[in-house]
Write a protein that holds these residues in place. Structure first.
Motif, PDB file in Angstrom:
ATOM      1  N   SER A 701       0.882  -1.329   0.062  1.00  0.00           N
ATOM      2  CA  SER A 701       0.016   0.143   0.061  1.00  0.00           C
ATOM      3  C   SER A 701       0.902   1.315  -0.085  1.00  0.00           C
ATOM      4  N   ILE A 702       0.292   2.400  -0.636  1.00  0.00           N
ATOM      5  CA  ILE A 702       1.087   3.564  -0.679  1.00  0.00           C
ATOM      6  C   ILE A 702       0.004   4.559  -0.146  1.00  0.00           C
ATOM      7  N   ARG A 703       0.525   5.975   0.055  1.00  0.00           N
ATOM      8  CA  ARG A 703      -0.397   7.120   0.122  1.00  0.00           C
ATOM      9  C   ARG A 703       0.020   8.242  -0.623  1.00  0.00           C
ATOM     10  N   HIS A 704      -0.909   8.760  -1.245  1.00  0.00           N
ATOM     11  CA  HIS A 704      -0.391   9.632  -2.260  1.00  0.00           C
ATOM     12  C   HIS A 704      -1.125  10.935  -1.486  1.00  0.00           C
ATOM     13  N   ARG A 705      -0.412  12.268  -1.629  1.00  0.00           N
ATOM     14  CA  ARG A 705      -0.824  13.389  -1.039  1.00  0.00           C
ATOM     15  C   ARG A 705      -2.194  13.785  -1.593  1.00  0.00           C
ATOM     16  N   LYS A 706      -2.495  13.593  -2.809  1.00  0.00           N
ATOM     17  CA  LYS A 706      -3.690  14.271  -3.418  1.00  0.00           C
ATOM     18  C   LYS A 706      -4.784  12.972  -3.580  1.00  0.00           C
ATOM     19  N   LEU A 707      -4.453  11.826  -3.720  1.00  0.00           N
ATOM     20  CA  LEU A 707      -5.184  10.854  -4.457  1.00  0.00           C
ATOM     21  C   LEU A 707      -5.534   9.964  -3.146  1.00  0.00           C
ATOM     22  N   GLY A 708      -4.799   9.856  -2.144  1.00  0.00           N
ATOM     23  CA  GLY A 708      -5.106   9.105  -0.755  1.00  0.00           C
ATOM     24  C   GLY A 708      -4.466   7.672  -0.992  1.00  0.00           C
ATOM     25  N   HIS A 709      -5.087   6.816  -0.349  1.00  0.00           N
ATOM     26  CA  HIS A 709      -4.516   5.385  -0.528  1.00  0.00           C
ATOM     27  C   HIS A 709      -4.602   4.749  -1.473  1.00  0.00           C
ATOM     28  N   GLY A 710      -3.604   3.964  -1.849  1.00  0.00           N
ATOM     29  CA  GLY A 710      -3.660   2.939  -3.090  1.00  0.00           C
ATOM     30  C   GLY A 710      -2.675   1.876  -2.972  1.00  0.00           C
ATOM     31  N   ARG A 711      -2.784   0.829  -3.917  1.00  0.00           N
ATOM     32  CA  ARG A 711      -2.276  -0.227  -3.618  1.00  0.00           C
ATOM     33  C   ARG A 711      -1.392  -0.561  -5.022  1.00  0.00           C
ATOM     34  N   VAL A 712       0.007  -1.016  -5.061  1.00  0.00           N
ATOM     35  CA  VAL A 712       0.765  -1.051  -6.233  1.00  0.00           C
ATOM     36  C   VAL A 712       0.162  -2.359  -6.743  1.00  0.00           C
ATOM     37  N   VAL A 713      -0.131  -2.366  -8.031  1.00  0.00           N
ATOM     38  CA  VAL A 713      -0.474  -3.603  -8.877  1.00  0.00           C
ATOM     39  C   VAL A 713       0.628  -4.101  -9.231  1.00  0.00           C
ATOM     40  N   LYS A 714       1.492  -3.367  -9.993  1.00  0.00           N
ATOM     41  CA  LYS A 714       2.739  -3.982 -10.573  1.00  0.00           C
ATOM     42  C   LYS A 714       3.611  -2.952 -10.905  1.00  0.00           C
ATOM     43  N   LEU A 720       4.888   2.609 -12.113  1.00  0.00           N
ATOM     44  CA  LEU A 720       3.977   1.757 -11.507  1.00  0.00           C
ATOM     45  C   LEU A 720       2.678   1.826 -11.928  1.00  0.00           C
ATOM     46  N   VAL A 721       1.969   0.801 -11.581  1.00  0.00           N
ATOM     47  CA  VAL A 721       0.365   0.786 -11.870  1.00  0.00           C
ATOM     48  C   VAL A 721      -0.380   0.646 -10.366  1.00  0.00           C
ATOM     49  N   ILE A 722      -0.855   1.770 -10.192  1.00  0.00           N
ATOM     50  CA  ILE A 722      -1.631   1.535  -8.689  1.00  0.00           C
ATOM     51  C   ILE A 722      -3.080   1.606  -8.814  1.00  0.00           C
ATOM     52  N   LEU A 723      -3.693   0.723  -7.855  1.00  0.00           N
ATOM     53  CA  LEU A 723      -5.239   0.881  -7.867  1.00  0.00           C
ATOM     54  C   LEU A 723      -5.539   1.757  -6.434  1.00  0.00           C
ATOM     55  N   PHE A 724      -6.222   2.880  -6.756  1.00  0.00           N
ATOM     56  CA  PHE A 724      -6.658   3.739  -5.651  1.00  0.00           C
ATOM     57  C   PHE A 724      -7.944   3.313  -4.970  1.00  0.00           C
ATOM     58  N   SER A 725      -8.145   3.884  -3.800  1.00  0.00           N
ATOM     59  CA  SER A 725      -9.454   3.714  -2.988  1.00  0.00           C
ATOM     60  C   SER A 725     -10.592   4.103  -3.794  1.00  0.00           C
ATOM     61  N   ASP A 726     -10.626   4.856  -4.833  1.00  0.00           N
ATOM     62  CA  ASP A 726     -11.848   5.133  -5.817  1.00  0.00           C
ATOM     63  C   ASP A 726     -12.102   4.202  -6.717  1.00  0.00           C
ATOM     64  N   SER A 727     -11.110   2.986  -6.669  1.00  0.00           N
ATOM     65  CA  SER A 727     -11.365   1.995  -7.564  1.00  0.00           C
ATOM     66  C   SER A 727     -10.818   2.387  -9.032  1.00  0.00           C
ATOM     67  N   VAL A 728      -9.987   3.413  -9.154  1.00  0.00           N
ATOM     68  CA  VAL A 728      -9.514   3.804 -10.548  1.00  0.00           C
ATOM     69  C   VAL A 728      -7.930   3.411 -10.667  1.00  0.00           C
ATOM     70  N   THR A 729      -7.656   2.649 -11.647  1.00  0.00           N
ATOM     71  CA  THR A 729      -6.212   2.240 -11.625  1.00  0.00           C
ATOM     72  C   THR A 729      -5.501   3.439 -12.440  1.00  0.00           C
ATOM     73  N   ARG A 730      -3.968   3.833 -12.031  1.00  0.00           N
ATOM     74  CA  ARG A 730      -3.315   4.633 -12.524  1.00  0.00           C
ATOM     75  C   ARG A 730      -2.024   4.457 -12.649  1.00  0.00           C
ATOM     76  N   ARG A 731      -1.357   5.093 -13.769  1.00  0.00           N
ATOM     77  CA  ARG A 731       0.000   4.728 -13.918  1.00  0.00           C
ATOM     78  C   ARG A 731       0.853   5.949 -13.816  1.00  0.00           C
ATOM     79  N   PHE A 732       2.128   5.780 -13.136  1.00  0.00           N
ATOM     80  CA  PHE A 732       2.965   6.763 -12.749  1.00  0.00           C
ATOM     81  C   PHE A 732       4.410   6.671 -13.076  1.00  0.00           C
ATOM     82  N   ASP A 733       4.910   7.397 -13.433  1.00  0.00           N
ATOM     83  CA  ASP A 733       6.586   7.641 -13.493  1.00  0.00           C
ATOM     84  C   ASP A 733       7.195   7.788 -12.108  1.00  0.00           C
TER      85      ASP A 733
END
Length: 742
Positions: A701-714, A720-733
């Motif tokens: 699990s990780i915590r984003h300053r704006k997006l809140g809690h998420g979990r690293v998918v891969k 990184l591919v991260i699934l956030f608590s709003d059920s949206v999957t996002r990719r980040f450098d």
């Protein structure tokens, strides 16, 4: 519903008012979890739940008694039953006997002496004949190891072979499988149980007969389980049976305090398995500790965050809470420093009873005990024996008795036992049936034992056996004629018999061997400093023992020496953790009879030890050598010290006290440190280097300053591919993401 006490924190009140459904509570050390559970029970009773429909499970008897006492004081009228898992198993066993579902048994657990005697008989029957003499040489260690294997097997449902594989034992111990089955056949023929069987026997039968298991569940509306991080597979299954298909199960614990892996406990039972078997409607946190202040909270948080298998929780001290300091002492003579430190405390009027010395291995305690004995500083040891009573020192004491002339004054029977102990340490690899008549014959003499032993060497011994016995005879003659110091005599014995290697070989585990070796070395070093004759040494040691026993019998204000494992659930004003070097912490035995040590389990153990302190934590490490890369492990500070970020913790504690608008720091400021400040309503501008973030693993699990809690998918390369608590999957450098992580 009754209104909970206004003294509850917001987190505690949320638990006390839990509306229903399964719940999981992650509680940091000293967070008042018992108070929250007590008020939950009070509210449920006030809401109409019958006391007999509630079950409270505590991990041990002292916790059960404390909870029951506090519940009686809080609630008027009848209260729910408070049990341990073993008392629950006992009652379930009784019901199953009454219903004819399990064979009748005497449910008073067998005494350990009976268990160990029967295990030894099984070992003699099941061990490979060609190995039996070697096994007899380490009889006590072998019995203890087989007993541990049997008990560990009874923490799982998958059988003895699975236990053997989990423990990663070598082929030389395959015969333990036969020992287990032989012991179980004997136990069932006697209709007897051990302590572990109170849970194991019902659980095994119910796991094989689901239709019977259904008859023993669904009775309770509420089941509360404390210290859930400490349960094992059999206990988890038994909870599923008792739950059945209705009611609420509430689990409370701290995965960071899982330190009983050798009993089958795993952080996963609270982190994952509970969620699968009892899907929680709410997950609560008790993140505020009442035990210690900011500096220790920050150090503990920084340290334990290096573990991957844990909950996303930050331990936070209250703003008006206790002042706790964390001090690091680097030096090469810890025992001398400890004596001076405790003497200063005595002069200043500080009670020694509020000081605990927590060790990873009992061998660490040996030089400390000797130093405290010599300085006449009272102490209590959680070990049943003081350092001077340990088994590995007895042959050395016999040498001192022989050299001093006291041996001749002893009764013949004591001389016989003493000679046998002396001859077989380290083991001489000659059968007992040969040695015992020799010792009996020698014991009838008042002297000249070495010469007589030489004359009695049996002609039918093998050449190596005869050589070893003659070597002992020559050494015995030396002892009788000794004119040097006691320390020199023991050094002679260690060198002539290769004593240290021998006692390690006679030990079942590497850890046990190392502990015995270190105890012997500490004892010999102590005698070296005395520079006294054997008779003077014995007089001196007897006086130390007498003083210590008088202190234990009286009301002496005494320091406690105990292990990190035994300190679980306790607390003191001052906690001292010695020997924080790379050999002892993390301890990584090469061959050990226990669940394999891991860096994470060792980190959890030190975390538990650290969080026992209320006012001061003292960490003792070796002095940093001139060439660290060339130093031995025991001469290098533990890698864990750096992980605690102690300079930063002091800086952040000071900033919390003064609250400047700009936080200036020469050491890098971590994101965890900033998150801690934010949790206390303090968000300063930062003029300091920023510490790099640790790369999270998939599933973490990780915590984003704006997006809140998420979990690293891969990970996808550096993205990184991260699934956030709003059920949206996002990719980040990864590089761009780091400034937003908290």
């Amino acid at each position: 519903m009754a209104k909970p006490s206004p003294t509850l924190t917001e987190e505690q009140r949320a638990i006390a008012e839990h509306p229903g459904g399964h719940a999981k509570i992650i509680a940091v050390a000293g967070s008042g979890k018992t108070t929250a559970l007590l008020h939950y029970v009070k509210n449920r009773l006030a809401g109409g739940v019958a006391p007999q429909r509630m079950l409270v499970l505590m991990y041990n008897r002292s916790a059960r008694e404390d909870f029951a006492r506090r519940l009686t004081a809080l609630v008027e009228g009848k209260t729910p039953t408070v049990q341990t898992f073993h008392s629950l198993g006992y009652r379930l066993y009784q019901r199953m006997i009454g219903n004819g579902h399990i064979a009748p048994a005497n449910l008073t657990p067998l005494p350990q002496s009976t268990v160990q005697l029967q295990i030894w008989r099984a070992i003699e029957q099941c061990a490979p004949p060609e190995e039996l003499e070697e096994i007899r040489a380490r009889k006590q260690s072998e019995v203890e190891a087989a007993e541990f294997f049997i008990d560990y097997t009874k923490t799982i449902l998958s059988g003895d072979l699975s236990a053997f594989q989990e423990l990663k034992l070598g082929d030389e111990y395959l015969y333990f499988l036969k020992v287990f089955r032989s012991f179980e056949e004997w136990r069932r023929s006697q209709q007897a149980v051990t302590y572990a069987d109170l849970i194991y026997d019902p659980a095994i039968l119910l796991s094989l007969c689901p239709e019977i298991a259904e008859q023993y569940g669904s009775h309770f509306e509420d089941i509360l389980v404390d210290e859930y991080q400490d349960i094992n597979a059999v206990q988890h299954f038994l909870l599923q049976v008792v739950y059945g298909k209705s009611g609420n199960v509430i689990a409370i614990g701290d995965p960071d305090q899982t330190i009983y892996e050798w009993r089958g406990s795993k952080p996963g039972y609270l982190l994952r398995y509970f969620d699968g078997d009892f899907p929680p409607s709410n997950v609560y946190q008790l993140s505020r500790t009442f035990r210690y202040g900011h500096e220790l909270s920050l150090a503990a948080n920084h340290f334990i965050q290096h573990n991957r298998e844990r909950a996303d929780i930050l331990c936070i001290s209250p703003e008006s809470g206790p002042e706790t300091t964390v001090n690091l002492h680097a030096g090469d003579n810890e025992s001398r420093w400890l004596v001076n430190h405790l003497r200063r405390r005595q002069k200043q009027g500080g009670p020694l009873s509020e000081v605990a010395i927590l060790v990873r291995l009992w061998s660490v305690a040996a030089p400390i005990e000797l130093a405290l004995l010599a300085a006449n500083i009272p102490y209590r040891s959680a070990n049943r024996k003081t350092v001077l009573s340990r088994r590995e020192l007895r042959p050395l004491f016999w040498s001192l008795n022989i050299a001093s002339g006291r041996f001749a004054e002893l009764p013949a029977e004591r001389r016989r036992r003493g000679l046998y102990e002396w001859l077989t340490a380290p083991h001489i690899r000659i059968p007992r049936r040969v040695l015992e008549p020799l010792c009996a014959s020698l014991s009838r003499q008042d002297g000249n034992w070495g010469q007589r032993l030489y004359e009695l060497v049996p002609a039918d011994l093998s050449q190596p056996q005869a050589k070893r016995l003659k070597q002992r005879a020559a050494l015995l003659q030396e002892c009788e004629r000794w004119r040097g110091t006691g320390g020199e005599l023991l050094r002679r014995q260690l060198g002539e018999l290769d004593y240290l290697s021998g006692i390690a070989d006679d030990s079942f585990t590497r850890q046990q061997g190392e502990e015995r070796q270190q105890t012997v070395l500490a004892f010999c070093q102590y005698l070296d400093r005395l520079r006294q004759s054997p008779a003077e040494v014995l007089t001196h040691l007897q006086e130390l023992q007498r003083q210590h026993q008088e202190g234990e019998q009286g009301d002496a204000d005494a320091v406690l020496i105990t292990t990190m494992h035994q300190a679980k659930g306790l607390e003191w004003d001052q906690v001292i953790i010695p020997a924080l070097n790379q050999h002892n912490m993390p301890y990584q035995p090469q061959r050990d009879f226990s669940t394999p040590a891991s860096l994470e389990s060792e980190r959890r153990l030190l975390y538990v030890a650290m969080t026992r302190a209320r006012r001061e934590l003292l960490l003792l490490t070796p002095g940093i050598p001139a060439k660290p890369g060339e130093a031995e492990e025991a001469q290098r500070p533990s890698l864990f010290i750096e992980e605690m970020q102690l300079p930063l913790c002091r800086t952040l504690k000071s900033a919390l006290e003064q609250r400047p608008q700009t936080l200036q720091s020469e050491v890098p400021v971590t994101r965890l440190g900033l998150r801690y400040l934010e949790a206390l309503g303090y968000s300063p501008e930062v003029e300091a280097p920023v510490a790099p973030a640790r790369r999270p693993d998939a599933g973490e699990s990780i915590r984003h300053r704006k997006l809140g809690h998420g979990r690293v998918v891969k990970w996808e390369g550096e993205r990184l591919v991260i699934l956030f608590s709003d059920s949206v999957t996002r990719r980040f450098d990864w590089e761009r993401l780091q400034p937003f992580l908290i």
